[in-house]
Design an enzyme around this catalytic site. Structure first.
Site, mmCIF file in Angstrom:
data_model
loop_
_atom_site.group_PDB
_atom_site.id
_atom_site.type_symbol
_atom_site.label_atom_id
_atom_site.label_comp_id
_atom_site.label_asym_id
_atom_site.label_seq_id
_atom_site.Cartn_x
_atom_site.Cartn_y
_atom_site.Cartn_z
ATOM 1 N N ASP A 280 110.248 27.480 17.400
ATOM 2 C CA ASP A 280 110.677 28.825 17.048
ATOM 3 C C ASP A 280 111.858 28.691 16.094
ATOM 4 O O ASP A 280 112.589 27.706 16.120
ATOM 5 C CB ASP A 280 111.055 29.631 18.288
ATOM 6 C CG ASP A 280 111.362 31.077 17.910
ATOM 7 O OD1 ASP A 280 110.784 31.551 16.918
ATOM 8 O OD2 ASP A 280 112.196 31.717 18.573
ATOM 9 N N ASP B 44 103.259 31.890 24.314
ATOM 10 C CA ASP B 44 104.293 31.026 24.885
ATOM 11 C C ASP B 44 105.160 31.918 25.742
ATOM 12 O O ASP B 44 105.212 33.134 25.540
ATOM 13 C CB ASP B 44 105.178 30.424 23.792
ATOM 14 C CG ASP B 44 106.210 31.415 23.339
ATOM 15 O OD1 ASP B 44 105.839 32.344 22.612
ATOM 16 O OD2 ASP B 44 107.379 31.312 23.761
ATOM 17 N N CYS C 218 94.187 26.459 43.520
ATOM 18 C CA CYS C 218 94.779 25.678 42.442
ATOM 19 C C CYS C 218 94.657 24.190 42.757
ATOM 20 O O CYS C 218 94.808 23.778 43.910
ATOM 21 C CB CYS C 218 96.249 26.063 42.300
ATOM 22 S SG CYS C 218 97.102 25.166 40.995
ATOM 23 N N CYS D 106 96.513 21.839 41.069
ATOM 24 C CA CYS D 106 97.636 21.138 40.441
ATOM 25 C C CYS D 106 98.263 20.162 41.444
ATOM 26 O O CYS D 106 97.997 20.210 42.639
ATOM 27 C CB CYS D 106 98.691 22.120 39.934
ATOM 28 S SG CYS D 106 99.812 22.754 41.193
ATOM 29 N N CYS E 128 99.969 21.856 44.442
ATOM 30 C CA CYS E 128 99.088 22.468 45.434
ATOM 31 C C CYS E 128 98.242 21.439 46.170
ATOM 32 O O CYS E 128 97.831 21.660 47.310
ATOM 33 C CB CYS E 128 98.199 23.514 44.763
ATOM 34 S SG CYS E 128 99.171 24.955 44.251
ATOM 35 N N HIS F 77 103.427 23.828 39.047
ATOM 36 C CA HIS F 77 102.410 24.800 39.439
ATOM 37 C C HIS F 77 102.310 25.962 38.456
ATOM 38 O O HIS F 77 101.217 26.347 38.039
ATOM 39 C CB HIS F 77 102.661 25.353 40.846
ATOM 40 C CG HIS F 77 101.761 26.508 41.136
ATOM 41 N ND1 HIS F 77 100.436 26.340 41.476
ATOM 42 C CD2 HIS F 77 101.953 27.846 41.014
ATOM 43 C CE1 HIS F 77 99.859 27.516 41.582
ATOM 44 N NE2 HIS F 77 100.750 28.455 41.305
#
Length: 377
Positions: free
Chosen positions: A93, A267, A305, A307, A310, A336
């Site tokens: 940015d 984003d 989930c 991930c 999890c 997560h």
RNA sequence: GGUGGGGUAGCGAAGUGGCUAAACGCGGUGGACUGUAAAUCCACUCUCUCCGAGUUCGGUGGUUCGAAUCCACUCCCCACCA
């Protein structure tokens, strides 16, 4: 730099699309969610964490890296990719958001923006040319034009002046860009809630022929209906064959609504920030992990989930980490939450490819247990 | 046994006659967060039928129009001396 954006599949019912573009650091499939790593780090996460999560792109920030450690040091290190050990795509940015977020510490003029640094008190001057030079030094794959992210609400007159200046600044960024063969440059459409200003800004930027187009100035406090109205009227004005990037949006509902309206990139600091503050996005809504109800909840944060967090930890344990001020909690929730949004965009791509985008969107809304009027969406 | 210091809300700790249901910190309970000045910020946290009212500052009894604050007695705790 031409990103060679290709649309792979268009949704049958909406403007949603699956696409891909190419940067010197790989192919990016869209719609994509990009985690924010302002100071050359996605807070608490390592390169390996991000790779496991499946992050295709991460962000860096011109204003902050300019101040610390300084673009020259990053350049000397071999560029931002080498410096921070990230070999996939990086988007930077321009500092335009700091014109908004550091409003109390800055002064806008035609030439550029003077900031008073929040730590040193030092006077700093950022202009389209300087922001472009810094990003050239950083070596990001995708650069943003230096703009003003205007506040909400703002009067029509304020917005008109701001938009006109942002258009002039966009031209100056394009002229100052020195690495056109390796770094893409996006223009940023502003105009707040005023549709005619959005239109004007989009048209003027398109004339300048950027490598992609961002929609900025949303998610700054305006109601969701305005966000959607602006998107409905703005994305169709942007070239179909260039990526469209909605800046700063990261709630699941808004991502779905924006994809529906033809947006490709997102984003947001939301997943990493709320993670450090103890909140998680799950398929069944937001969870504030410190709440007493999770004291003896030995189930995963999100049963749907896969991930790392999890798969390996329980809500009761995560709650304990936060109650005990243990830093592992920040990392596990960050893993997560970023996974949640990356998985969301992956599932969106799949749904579009299988012509069931709207169906998928409705399912996500329904499972979240909220309706479209909720602020979380 | 003597001398000195001290006992304030779950904990720590201010307050030494009215502006005090009692600062502040911790703890507790909710909540917020959207191109990162954010491991941050906000609210509530004696009781109730929560507008308002009722009980509190080791205990008891006094002084006073009025006491966590002054006096007396008393019970605990700490330090030092014997």
């Amino acid at each position: 730099m031409d990103l060679k954006f290709k649309i792979l599949k268009k949704d049958k019912d909406t403007l949603a699309r699956v696409g891909e573009f190419r940067t010197p650091h790989g192919v990016v499939e869209t719609p994509v969610f990009m985690a924010v790593g302002t100071q050359a780090t996605v807070k608490t996460l390592t390169k390996e964490d991000l790779e496991t999560i499946g992050s295709q792109v991460i962000l860096g920030n011109t204003y902050h890296l300019w101040n610390q450690p300084g673009n020259e040091i990053v350049k000397e290190a071999g560029g931002l990719h080498k410096f921070m050990n990230w070999d996939r795509t990086i988007l930077t940015d321009s500092g335009g958001f700091q014109v908004f977020s550091l409003a109390k510490l800055r002064d806008i003029k035609e030439e550029g923006v003077t900031f008073k640094h929040h730590k040193s008190g030092k006077k700093l001057f950022l202009s389209p040319e300087i922001a472009t030079k810094i990003q050239n030094d950083l070596g990001s794959d995708i650069m943003m034009a230096f703009d003003e992210c205007p506040p909400y609400p703002a009067t029509y007159e304020y917005m008109k002046n701001s938009v006109e200046r942002t258009i002039r600044w966009a031209k100056r960024c394009k002229d100052a860009h020195e690495n056109e063969d390796t770094q893409a440059l996006f223009g940023i459409v502003q105009g707040g809630e005023y549709l005619d200003l959005r239109k004007h800004c989009a048209e003027e930027l398109v004339k300048l022929d950027f490598d992609g187009y961002s929609i900025g100035g949303l998610s700054v406090g305006e109601p969701k209906e305005i966000q959607n109205e602006v998107l409905t009227h703005t994305t169709p004005l942007l070239p179909e064959d260039k990526p469209r990037y909605l800046m700063g949006v990261g709630s699941p509902g808004m991502i779905l609504d924006a994809v529906e309206r033809g947006v490709d990139m997102f984003d947001c600091v939301l997943p990493t920030r709320i993670a450090r503050h103890g909140s998680a996005m799950t398929t069944r809504g937001r969870v504030i992990i410190k709440n007493k109800e999770f004291e003896r909840d030995f189930s995963p944060l999100d049963e749907n989930c896969d991930c790392y967090t999890c798969k390996n930890y329980t809500r009761a344990y995560l709650r304990h980490l936060f109650k005990a001020d243990e830093i592992l909690g920040y990392k596990l929730l960050s893993i997560h939450n970023v996974s949640f949004l990356v998985n969301l965009t992956t599932n969106i791509r799949l749904a579009i490819k299988e012509d069931r985008f709207l169906e998928y969107k409705e399912k996500v809304y329904r499972d979240y247990g909220l309706n479209e009027k909720d602020k979380d969406f």
